[in-house]
Design a protein around this motif. Structure first.
Motif, PDB file in Angstrom:
ATOM      1  N   TYR A   1       0.862  -1.188   0.000  1.00  0.00           N
ATOM      2  CA  TYR A   1       0.000   0.000   0.000  1.00  0.00           C
ATOM      3  C   TYR A   1       0.892   1.229   0.000  1.00  0.00           C
ATOM      4  CZ  TYR A   1      -3.249   3.529   1.909  1.00  0.00           C
ATOM      5  OH  TYR A   1      -3.987   4.666   2.136  1.00  0.00           O
ATOM      6  N   ILE A   2       0.939   1.923  -1.111  1.00  0.00           N
ATOM      7  CA  ILE A   2       1.779   3.111  -1.265  1.00  0.00           C
ATOM      8  C   ILE A   2       0.923   4.344  -1.016  1.00  0.00           C
ATOM      9  CG2 ILE A   2       3.273   4.404  -2.830  1.00  0.00           C
ATOM     10  CD1 ILE A   2       3.730   1.763  -4.358  1.00  0.00           C
ATOM     11  N   VAL A   3       1.203   5.017   0.088  1.00  0.00           N
ATOM     12  CA  VAL A   3       0.409   6.176   0.508  1.00  0.00           C
ATOM     13  C   VAL A   3       0.991   7.425  -0.144  1.00  0.00           C
ATOM     14  CG1 VAL A   3      -0.467   7.496   2.453  1.00  0.00           C
ATOM     15  CG2 VAL A   3      -0.086   5.028   2.693  1.00  0.00           C
ATOM     16  N   GLY A   4       0.237   8.000  -1.076  1.00  0.00           N
ATOM     17  CA  GLY A   4       0.728   9.158  -1.805  1.00  0.00           C
ATOM     18  C   GLY A   4       0.275  10.492  -1.262  1.00  0.00           C
ATOM     19  N   SER A   5      -0.598  10.484  -0.265  1.00  0.00           N
ATOM     20  CA  SER A   5      -1.105  11.738   0.307  1.00  0.00           C
ATOM     21  C   SER A   5      -0.537  11.953   1.703  1.00  0.00           C
ATOM     22  CB  SER A   5      -2.637  11.718   0.394  1.00  0.00           C
ATOM     23  OG  SER A   5      -3.101  12.848   1.127  1.00  0.00           O
ATOM     24  N   PRO A   6      -0.133  13.187   2.034  1.00  0.00           N
ATOM     25  CA  PRO A   6       0.366  13.471   3.384  1.00  0.00           C
ATOM     26  C   PRO A   6      -0.724  13.871   4.374  1.00  0.00           C
ATOM     27  CG  PRO A   6       0.648  15.407   2.026  1.00  0.00           C
ATOM     28  CD  PRO A   6       0.010  14.350   1.152  1.00  0.00           C
ATOM     29  N   ARG A   7      -1.992  13.841   3.963  1.00  0.00           N
ATOM     30  CA  ARG A   7      -3.070  14.444   4.753  1.00  0.00           C
ATOM     31  C   ARG A   7      -3.710  13.483   5.754  1.00  0.00           C
ATOM     32  NH1 ARG A   7      -7.466  16.630   1.906  1.00  0.00           N
ATOM     33  NH2 ARG A   7      -7.674  18.154   3.615  1.00  0.00           N
ATOM     34  N   GLU A   8      -3.231  12.253   5.811  1.00  0.00           N
ATOM     35  CA  GLU A   8      -3.706  11.258   6.775  1.00  0.00           C
ATOM     36  C   GLU A   8      -5.227  11.140   6.764  1.00  0.00           C
ATOM     37  OE1 GLU A   8      -1.708  12.247  10.460  1.00  0.00           O
ATOM     38  OE2 GLU A   8       0.169  11.410   9.728  1.00  0.00           O
ATOM     39  N   SER A   9      -5.897  11.294   7.890  1.00  0.00           N
ATOM     40  CA  SER A   9      -7.343  11.051   7.945  1.00  0.00           C
ATOM     41  C   SER A   9      -8.150  12.088   7.168  1.00  0.00           C
ATOM     42  CB  SER A   9      -7.813  11.032   9.404  1.00  0.00           C
ATOM     43  OG  SER A   9      -7.568  12.282  10.034  1.00  0.00           O
ATOM     44  N   ALA A  10      -7.541  13.229   6.839  1.00  0.00           N
ATOM     45  CA  ALA A  10      -8.233  14.246   6.046  1.00  0.00           C
ATOM     46  C   ALA A  10      -8.150  13.969   4.558  1.00  0.00           C
ATOM     47  CB  ALA A  10      -7.652  15.630   6.346  1.00  0.00           C
ATOM     48  N   SER A  11      -7.416  12.932   4.187  1.00  0.00           N
ATOM     49  CA  SER A  11      -7.198  12.618   2.773  1.00  0.00           C
ATOM     50  C   SER A  11      -8.365  11.845   2.184  1.00  0.00           C
ATOM     51  CB  SER A  11      -5.913  11.802   2.615  1.00  0.00           C
ATOM     52  OG  SER A  11      -5.841  11.214   1.347  1.00  0.00           O
ATOM     53  N   GLU A  12      -8.932  12.359   1.114  1.00  0.00           N
ATOM     54  CA  GLU A  12     -10.002  11.644   0.421  1.00  0.00           C
ATOM     55  C   GLU A  12      -9.484  10.332  -0.154  1.00  0.00           C
ATOM     56  OE1 GLU A  12     -13.080  12.366   0.428  1.00  0.00           O
ATOM     57  OE2 GLU A  12     -13.395  14.522   0.537  1.00  0.00           O
ATOM     58  N   SER A  13      -8.295  10.374  -0.753  1.00  0.00           N
ATOM     59  CA  SER A  13      -7.757   9.160  -1.377  1.00  0.00           C
ATOM     60  C   SER A  13      -7.458   8.083  -0.346  1.00  0.00           C
ATOM     61  CB  SER A  13      -6.506   9.485  -2.190  1.00  0.00           C
ATOM     62  OG  SER A  13      -5.485  10.037  -1.382  1.00  0.00           O
ATOM     63  N   SER A  14      -6.956   8.486   0.821  1.00  0.00           N
ATOM     64  CA  SER A  14      -6.654   7.508   1.869  1.00  0.00           C
ATOM     65  C   SER A  14      -7.921   6.881   2.425  1.00  0.00           C
ATOM     66  CB  SER A  14      -5.857   8.168   2.991  1.00  0.00           C
ATOM     67  OG  SER A  14      -4.578   8.574   2.532  1.00  0.00           O
ATOM     68  N   ASN A  15      -8.971   7.669   2.554  1.00  0.00           N
ATOM     69  CA  ASN A  15     -10.225   7.120   3.068  1.00  0.00           C
ATOM     70  C   ASN A  15     -10.836   6.117   2.088  1.00  0.00           C
ATOM     71  OD1 ASN A  15     -10.125   8.578   5.468  1.00  0.00           O
ATOM     72  ND2 ASN A  15     -11.144  10.356   4.572  1.00  0.00           N
ATOM     73  N   ILE A  16     -10.717   6.388   0.807  1.00  0.00           N
ATOM     74  CA  ILE A  16     -11.186   5.419  -0.187  1.00  0.00           C
ATOM     75  C   ILE A  16     -10.316   4.166  -0.131  1.00  0.00           C
ATOM     76  CG2 ILE A  16     -11.476   4.991  -2.661  1.00  0.00           C
ATOM     77  CD1 ILE A  16     -11.997   8.042  -2.934  1.00  0.00           C
ATOM     78  N   ALA A  17      -9.014   4.359   0.005  1.00  0.00           N
ATOM     79  CA  ALA A  17      -8.100   3.217   0.091  1.00  0.00           C
ATOM     80  C   ALA A  17      -8.421   2.343   1.298  1.00  0.00           C
ATOM     81  CB  ALA A  17      -6.660   3.707   0.162  1.00  0.00           C
ATOM     82  N   ASN A  18      -8.832   2.958   2.389  1.00  0.00           N
ATOM     83  CA  ASN A  18      -9.173   2.188   3.593  1.00  0.00           C
ATOM     84  C   ASN A  18     -10.332   1.233   3.327  1.00  0.00           C
ATOM     85  OD1 ASN A  18      -7.169   3.315   5.177  1.00  0.00           O
ATOM     86  ND2 ASN A  18      -8.478   4.947   5.967  1.00  0.00           N
ATOM     87  N   ALA A  19     -11.269   1.649   2.493  1.00  0.00           N
ATOM     88  CA  ALA A  19     -12.389   0.768   2.137  1.00  0.00           C
ATOM     89  C   ALA A  19     -11.880  -0.418   1.332  1.00  0.00           C
ATOM     90  CB  ALA A  19     -13.434   1.549   1.346  1.00  0.00           C
ATOM     91  N   PHE A  20     -10.957  -0.164   0.420  1.00  0.00           N
ATOM     92  CA  PHE A  20     -10.344  -1.255  -0.341  1.00  0.00           C
ATOM     93  C   PHE A  20      -9.621  -2.206   0.603  1.00  0.00           C
ATOM     94  CE2 PHE A  20      -6.769  -3.272  -2.363  1.00  0.00           C
ATOM     95  CZ  PHE A  20      -7.234  -3.676  -3.600  1.00  0.00           C
ATOM     96  N   LEU A  21      -8.831  -1.650   1.518  1.00  0.00           N
ATOM     97  CA  LEU A  21      -8.051  -2.483   2.440  1.00  0.00           C
ATOM     98  C   LEU A  21      -8.938  -3.355   3.313  1.00  0.00           C
ATOM     99  CD1 LEU A  21      -5.240  -0.073   3.677  1.00  0.00           C
ATOM    100  CD2 LEU A  21      -4.947  -2.160   2.328  1.00  0.00           C
ATOM    101  N   LYS A  22     -10.014  -2.777   3.799  1.00  0.00           N
ATOM    102  CA  LYS A  22     -10.919  -3.538   4.661  1.00  0.00           C
ATOM    103  C   LYS A  22     -11.455  -4.764   3.940  1.00  0.00           C
ATOM    104  CE  LYS A  22     -15.203  -3.181   7.338  1.00  0.00           C
ATOM    105  NZ  LYS A  22     -16.338  -2.301   7.744  1.00  0.00           N
ATOM    106  N   GLN A  23     -11.896  -4.572   2.696  1.00  0.00           N
ATOM    107  CA  GLN A  23     -12.433  -5.696   1.928  1.00  0.00           C
ATOM    108  C   GLN A  23     -11.328  -6.646   1.506  1.00  0.00           C
ATOM    109  OE1 GLN A  23     -15.795  -6.561   1.164  1.00  0.00           O
ATOM    110  NE2 GLN A  23     -14.583  -8.400   0.730  1.00  0.00           N
ATOM    111  N   TYR A  24     -10.164  -6.100   1.167  1.00  0.00           N
ATOM    112  CA  TYR A  24      -9.039  -6.943   0.745  1.00  0.00           C
ATOM    113  C   TYR A  24      -8.663  -7.913   1.862  1.00  0.00           C
ATOM    114  CZ  TYR A  24      -4.491  -8.208  -1.271  1.00  0.00           C
ATOM    115  OH  TYR A  24      -3.423  -8.884  -1.797  1.00  0.00           O
ATOM    116  N   LYS A  25      -8.645  -7.427   3.097  1.00  0.00           N
ATOM    117  CA  LYS A  25      -8.296  -8.274   4.233  1.00  0.00           C
ATOM    118  C   LYS A  25      -9.346  -9.358   4.455  1.00  0.00           C
ATOM    119  CE  LYS A  25      -5.749  -4.598   6.607  1.00  0.00           C
ATOM    120  NZ  LYS A  25      -5.752  -3.646   7.760  1.00  0.00           N
ATOM    121  N   GLU A  26     -10.615  -9.027   4.209  1.00  0.00           N
ATOM    122  CA  GLU A  26     -11.670 -10.029   4.344  1.00  0.00           C
ATOM    123  C   GLU A  26     -11.565 -11.077   3.239  1.00  0.00           C
ATOM    124  OE1 GLU A  26     -15.509  -8.221   4.529  1.00  0.00           O
ATOM    125  OE2 GLU A  26     -15.012  -6.952   6.260  1.00  0.00           O
ATOM    126  N   THR A  27     -11.236 -10.617   2.035  1.00  0.00           N
ATOM    127  CA  THR A  27     -11.127 -11.520   0.896  1.00  0.00           C
ATOM    128  C   THR A  27      -9.871 -12.373   0.959  1.00  0.00           C
ATOM    129  OG1 THR A  27     -12.305  -9.877  -0.437  1.00  0.00           O
ATOM    130  CG2 THR A  27     -11.142 -11.617  -1.634  1.00  0.00           C
TER     131      THR A  27
END
Length: 210
Positions: free
Chosen positions: A6-32
């Protein structure tokens, strides 16, 4: 055992739109993929070696210019180490906020560091050829203003076009994109954000199963 980088390209942490979308991917990826290894590379917290003069000189030794010895060996070993970490992954999740029409400088620095002849690509009489095989990527793109449906005065895209070119260059040819655009000016941000999150989760579930 599968490995996701997981390559984090945004420095905005929890304020990052891209990181929040990525978190949804990660959650499902871990379940799958419950046994998968998740390797998070935050480009803003980890030290990525600059491709400086020594590293450039070390690279040129492979093209017949100079000898790989002394401090040049040390410089090249740094490149190999960080590139091996990238190559060891089966899957990639990359967040790419748009900065001035392109990608963040930290991500560009990382790409310039690992995109090396004989490591991630080869070059010969017929041009470039990739060295990576059987890799998948999900790339999350966000922009605060740009959208392809808006006039040129609202910006141009050197973000997706560059990432697509780079991933193909090194051999990551199975790529799924998730976009959330014009976040600062759209009138439908909540709906757009929801759709992006749903799409990211669905990609992880249906396209990244072990």
């Amino acid at each position: 055992m599968k490995k996701l980088l997981y390559i984090v390209g945004s420095p905005r942490e929890s304020a990052s739109e891209s990181s929040n979308i990525a978190n949804a991917f990660l959650k499902q990826y871990k379940e799958t993929n419950p046994d998968a290894v998740i390797d998070e590379l935050n480009l803003w917290k980890e030290k990525i070696p600059a491709f400086d003069g020594n590293k450039a000189a070390a690279k040129m030794t492979f093209l017949g210019q100079g000898v790989l010895e002394g401090k040049l060996i040390t410089a090249w070993d740094e490149i190999v180490e960080i590139t091996d970490r990238f190559k060891s992954a089966d899957d990639y999740l990359i967040t790419v906020p748009m900065w001035n029409g392109g990608i963040p400088w930290a991500l560009k620095q990382y790409i310039d560091t690992i995109t090396q002849n004989d490591l991630t690509f080869d070059f010969g009489p017929n041009g470039y050829s990739p060295l990576l095989e059987n890799k998948k990527a999900c790339v999350v793109y966000t922009s605060s203003v740009y959208s392809p449906v808006l006039p040129k005065s609202f910006g141009l895209d050197y973000q997706v076009s560059y990432m697509n070119w780079w991933l193909e260059l090194i051999g990551v040819t199975t790529v799924y994109n998730v976009t959330l655009l014009s976040t600062a000016i759209t009138q439908s941000l909540e709906q757009d954000r929801h759709l992006a999150i749903v799409k990211a989760s669905a990609i992880a579930k249906h396209h990244f199963a072990a």
